[in-house]
Design an enzyme around this catalytic site. Structure first.
Site, mmCIF file in Angstrom:
data_model
loop_
_atom_site.group_PDB
_atom_site.id
_atom_site.type_symbol
_atom_site.label_atom_id
_atom_site.label_comp_id
_atom_site.label_asym_id
_atom_site.label_seq_id
_atom_site.Cartn_x
_atom_site.Cartn_y
_atom_site.Cartn_z
ATOM 1 N N SER A 169 30.347 44.908 51.271
ATOM 2 C CA SER A 169 30.195 43.486 51.564
ATOM 3 C C SER A 169 29.154 42.922 50.606
ATOM 4 O O SER A 169 28.353 43.685 50.032
ATOM 5 C CB SER A 169 29.685 43.309 53.001
ATOM 6 O OG SER A 169 29.324 41.957 53.236
ATOM 7 N N TYR A 182 24.036 46.344 59.770
ATOM 8 C CA TYR A 182 25.105 45.947 58.840
ATOM 9 C C TYR A 182 24.648 46.088 57.390
ATOM 10 O O TYR A 182 25.371 46.637 56.549
ATOM 11 C CB TYR A 182 25.539 44.516 59.142
ATOM 12 C CG TYR A 182 26.857 44.135 58.486
ATOM 13 C CD1 TYR A 182 28.040 44.792 58.810
ATOM 14 C CD2 TYR A 182 26.909 43.119 57.542
ATOM 15 C CE1 TYR A 182 29.251 44.443 58.207
ATOM 16 C CE2 TYR A 182 28.117 42.755 56.937
ATOM 17 C CZ TYR A 182 29.273 43.423 57.276
ATOM 18 O OH TYR A 182 30.475 43.075 56.687
#
Ligand SMILES: NC(=O)c1ccc[n+]([C@@H]2O[C@H](COP(=O)([O-])OP(=O)(O)OC[C@H]3O[C@@H](n4cnc5c(N)ncnc54)[C@H](O)[C@@H]3O)[C@@H](O)[C@H]2O)c1
Length: 312
Positions: A169, A182
């Site tokens: 990401s 995350y």
């Protein structure tokens, strides 16, 4: 001829969102696709959608953070389609208790998060790589003469035996506040990708990562409808040099390229597919956004959920 005719693929988290887009794209290009996902209802729909478009797909229900599921998905793809060529490791959709700093995050949430964000990718490769080796290069691949630069000698190295694409990401490249699980997980995906590229390159298997920017998926759309509005969405778009956010097809196109024979000399890389979002200097974005925000005080984005990450 599709570029993946005769090849088979696993797409984890392929029932919805980015994974759904990747599964459809690989199938449209001729691959037989096994979708592995915890969402059975959406998985069945995803398979039907591929069937209706003339592609080949099957579904397996399972949590890819479990070693037994990772091993079973590889067995299933080989028993259904005869071989394994492509592995797209994409499954993740957050969950409760994932936000927070190191002080706030609970140990159980840390372990669960890491098991899926990073552990599942290790497990996927653990079982997929031997199956890719066993399958060998796609039979239609013609290595051609091993010559050039006047120095080549001996047998050519293995090529196009397999492809692994890991979903990182922009959060693996840049860091948002209070997002320990995350951000650490997606950064670890990049390190894991490089390690696997070094380990499996000699086998003819390339391993790359993709770092998507903001991609509006089915679930993302729901979230925007719940808490966002047009002015807020426009603010998001203005952050992107290309003046739009992404769609699953943007990521699927990059995945298909990295899976193709044309990409056989690309490995261990992280490709940002983010409309240029990560190349901009932050202070300019902030100052440019200021005028827009002042002019549009009613704007709402999915950040307006009460889970705010900022501390003034
Ligand atoms: N959407 C974005 O803006 C964005 C941006 C950057 C990175 N990503 C990454 O892309 C990937 C896909 O995100 P998305 O937005 O498409 O999510 P999504 O929620 O739309 O889809 C995720 C899919 O994964 C499945 N899944 C979740 N946990 C699973 C598990 N343990 N085992 C098997 N399947 C599981 C879900 O059921 C769902 O079908 C994720 O790795 C995410 O971190 C997304």
């Amino acid at each position: 001829m599709g570029r993946f005719d005769g090849r088979s693929a696993i797409v984890t988290g392929g029932a919805l969102g980015i994974g759904g887009g990747c599964a459809r794209r690989l199938a449209a290009d001729g691959a037989s696709v096994l979708i592995v996902d915890v969402n059975e209802e959406a998985g069945a729909k995803a398979v039907n959608r591929i069937d209706d478009a003339g592609g080949i797909a099957e579904f397996m229900a399972g949590d890819v953070a479990q070693a037994s599921v990772a091993s079973e998905m590889v067995e299933k793809v080989v028993s259904s389609f005869g071989r394994l060529d492509l592995l797209v490791q994409n499954a993740y959709n957050g969950g409760p208790d994932t936000a927070g700093s190191a002080v706030e995050v609970k140990p159980e949430a840390w372990h669960t998060g890491m098991d899926l964000l990073v552990g599942a990718l290790y497990l996927g490769a653990k079982y997929a790589v031997p199956a890719m080796e066993e399958s060998g290069a796609d039979p239609s691949f013609d290595q051609g003469a091993w010559e050039g630069a006047g120095r080549r000698h001996g047998e050519p190295p293995a090529q196009n035996v397999g492809r692994i694409v890991n979903m990182s990401s922009v959060h693996g490249l840049l860091t948002a506040p209070r997002s320990l699980i995350y951000e650490a997980g997606k950064a670890a995906v990049i390190g894991l990708t490089k390690q696997m590229a070094v380990d499996f390159g000699p086998l003819g298997i390339t391993v790359n990562a993709i770092a998507p920017g903001h991609i509006v998926t089915e679930r993302g759309n729901e979230m925007w409808n719940e808490v966002g509005n047009d002015a807020g969405f426009r603010l998001f778009e203005l952050h992107y040099p290309v003046r739009r956010t992404g769609v699953p097809e943007d990521i699927a196109n990059a995945v298909a390229f990295l899976c193709s024979n044309e990409a056989s000399f690309i490995t261990g890389q992280v490709l940002a597919v983010d409309g240029g979002m990560t190349i901009q200097l932050q202070e300019n974005i902030v100052m440019d956004s200021k005028d827009y925000i002042v002019a549009n005080p009613e704007l709402r984005t999915h950040f307006d959920t009460g889970r705010g990450t900022s501390r003034w």
